[in-house]
Design an enzyme around this catalytic site. Sequence first.
Site, mmCIF file in Angstrom:
data_model
loop_
_atom_site.group_PDB
_atom_site.id
_atom_site.type_symbol
_atom_site.label_atom_id
_atom_site.label_comp_id
_atom_site.label_asym_id
_atom_site.label_seq_id
_atom_site.Cartn_x
_atom_site.Cartn_y
_atom_site.Cartn_z
ATOM 1 C CD GLU A 61 -1.959 3.958 -5.901
ATOM 2 O OE1 GLU A 61 -2.271 5.451 -5.872
ATOM 3 O OE2 GLU A 61 -1.379 3.268 -5.362
ATOM 4 C CG ASN A 65 -2.824 4.208 0.923
ATOM 5 O OD1 ASN A 65 -4.262 4.314 1.000
ATOM 6 N ND2 ASN A 65 -2.338 3.134 0.059
ATOM 7 C CB SER A 97 -0.964 -0.082 1.144
ATOM 8 O OG SER A 97 -1.902 -1.570 1.387
ATOM 9 C CG HIS A 151 -1.592 -0.413 -4.533
ATOM 10 N ND1 HIS A 151 -1.854 1.422 -3.624
ATOM 11 C CD2 HIS A 151 -2.522 -1.309 -3.648
ATOM 12 C CE1 HIS A 151 -2.106 1.204 -2.697
ATOM 13 N NE2 HIS A 151 -2.939 0.095 -1.860
HETATM 14 N N1 LIG Z 1 -6.373 -4.020 2.923
HETATM 15 C C1 LIG Z 1 -6.909 -3.483 2.188
HETATM 16 O O1 LIG Z 1 -7.402 -2.490 1.881
HETATM 17 C C2 LIG Z 1 -5.197 -3.830 0.843
HETATM 18 C C3 LIG Z 1 -6.181 -2.331 0.006
HETATM 19 C C4 LIG Z 1 -4.096 -2.868 -0.661
HETATM 20 C C5 LIG Z 1 -3.477 -3.029 -0.948
HETATM 21 N N2 LIG Z 1 -3.573 -3.715 0.280
HETATM 22 C C6 LIG Z 1 -1.909 -4.404 1.379
HETATM 23 O O2 LIG Z 1 -2.210 -5.502 0.905
HETATM 24 C C7 LIG Z 1 -1.400 -6.594 0.925
HETATM 25 C C8 LIG Z 1 -1.797 -7.642 2.581
HETATM 26 O O3 LIG Z 1 -2.912 -6.579 2.809
HETATM 27 P P1 LIG Z 1 -4.432 -7.843 3.148
HETATM 28 O O4 LIG Z 1 -5.643 -6.730 3.159
HETATM 29 O O5 LIG Z 1 -4.381 -8.632 2.586
HETATM 30 O O6 LIG Z 1 -4.060 -8.551 4.451
HETATM 31 P P2 LIG Z 1 -4.318 -9.941 4.968
HETATM 32 O O7 LIG Z 1 -3.527 -9.746 6.363
HETATM 33 O O8 LIG Z 1 -5.671 -10.142 5.375
HETATM 34 O O9 LIG Z 1 -3.315 -10.721 4.481
HETATM 35 C C9 LIG Z 1 -1.973 -10.964 4.274
HETATM 36 C C10 LIG Z 1 -1.861 -12.621 4.169
HETATM 37 O O10 LIG Z 1 -0.334 -12.511 3.993
HETATM 38 C C11 LIG Z 1 -0.036 -14.132 4.674
HETATM 39 N N3 LIG Z 1 1.512 -14.219 4.940
HETATM 40 C C12 LIG Z 1 2.111 -13.612 5.564
HETATM 41 N N4 LIG Z 1 3.195 -14.448 5.783
HETATM 42 C C13 LIG Z 1 3.330 -14.829 3.939
HETATM 43 C C14 LIG Z 1 4.232 -15.629 3.466
HETATM 44 N N5 LIG Z 1 5.322 -15.825 3.352
HETATM 45 N N6 LIG Z 1 3.985 -16.035 1.694
HETATM 46 C C15 LIG Z 1 2.604 -16.246 2.175
HETATM 47 N N7 LIG Z 1 1.285 -15.332 2.351
HETATM 48 C C16 LIG Z 1 2.160 -15.123 3.535
HETATM 49 C C17 LIG Z 1 -0.902 -14.302 5.886
HETATM 50 O O11 LIG Z 1 -1.314 -15.368 7.015
HETATM 51 C C18 LIG Z 1 -2.418 -13.882 5.568
HETATM 52 O O12 LIG Z 1 -3.081 -14.877 5.161
HETATM 53 C C19 LIG Z 1 -0.478 -5.440 2.440
HETATM 54 O O13 LIG Z 1 0.688 -5.289 1.922
HETATM 55 C C20 LIG Z 1 -1.151 -4.112 1.862
HETATM 56 O O14 LIG Z 1 -0.905 -3.302 2.808
HETATM 57 C C21 LIG Z 1 -4.182 -4.078 1.192
#
Ligand SMILES: NC(=O)c1ccc[n+]([C@@H]2O[C@H](COP(=O)([O-])OP(=O)(O)OC[C@H]3O[C@@H](n4cnc5c(N)ncnc54)[C@H](O)[C@@H]3O)[C@@H](O)[C@H]2O)c1
Length: 285
Positions: free
Chosen positions: A152, A191, A119, A140
């Site tokens: 993005e 962001n 993000s 993104h």
């Molecule tokens: N939630 C949002 O609104 C949003 C929006 C855009 C971007 N993001 C970005 O996306 C990414 C994920 O966010 P999210 O909301 O899906 O988080 P989340 O917590 O829902 O999911 C993350 C997952 O990654 C897994 N994980 C950890 N280490 C790992 C590895 N080595 N290999 C594979 N999986 C692994 C975790 O077990 C978890 O299930 C982050 O970088 C976040 O900043 C999130």
Amino acid sequence: MEIERIGVLGAGTMGSGIAQVAAQAGFQVVMRDVDERFVNAGLEAIERFLVRSVEKQKTTEAEKKEILGRIRGTVSMEEMADADFVIEAVLEDLELKKRVFAELDRLCRPGVILTSNTSSMSITEIAAATGRPDRVAGMHFFNPVPLMRLVEVIRGFETSDRTVQVAIDLAQRMGKEPVEVKKDSPGFIVNRVLMPHVIEAVRLVEEGVASMEDVDKAVKLGLNYPMGPFELMDLTGIDILYHVTEYLFKELNKENKWVSPQLVKTMIRANRLGRKTKAGWYDYE
Ligand SMILES: NC(=O)c1ccc[n+]([C@@H]2O[C@H](COP(=O)([O-])OP(=O)(O)OC[C@H]3O[C@@H](n4cnc5c(N)ncnc54)[C@H](O)[C@@H]3O)[C@@H](O)[C@H]2O)c1
């Protein structure tokens, strides 16, 4: 290289959404998480979305089956070796992302492009964990991935024009509208604009200027936004807001506008004590 198989790392909110839109676009998808529990939760989330989509007659039962048939869940990192393109969506933790990219670099064929759904964090730094920084970019997506149209595409310091173009083309094939972020700047576009606005919303409540409900109502009716900042935080998760603002504070000259209000930290602590799964501003239950 023709892209047929997409590797997705992380089966959480974003990873499962990305896996779904990739499969909907006809790609074979391998979605990896660290534990079967998370993999299954991701697959179930996709199935739930598609079941609703069939109910709303936006997808047929046959299409639903085909889409699910194209997604394979796994806990094995080695399965990334067959991917033609990788999208990483693990937790927003720079050290973790660097470790994951170093491992991907070791496993994936040299021509394969590796992208991160971070993000806010530096694509240049993530790319430096690999021996192929020209083939690393940011991709993104926005939450919920199947519904939000924007992607993005972020250029790290060494990202090649070709890598950017392949990521843009892929986003379009996945039914998204890409924008190019030409410089690797923390928080990219959305962001960078959003975070000060969300922080001010929390400060208004913290200072007793208005209730959370009225801040959301004012933003929706006064700015014509579809969601208020508190509703948005409940959707995206409060930990992400905190991690992103901490990172922007550190990277962007420690300006006060990036400092998370105390109330955000209190909410995170309350959530860790098991009270809520989402940000928890509104009590939906
Ligand atoms: N939630 C949002 O609104 C949003 C929006 C855009 C971007 N993001 C970005 O996306 C990414 C994920 O966010 P999210 O909301 O899906 O988080 P989340 O917590 O829902 O999911 C993350 C997952 O990654 C897994 N994980 C950890 N280490 C790992 C590895 N080595 N290999 C594979 N999986 C692994 C975790 O077990 C978890 O299930 C982050 O970088 C976040 O900043 C999130």
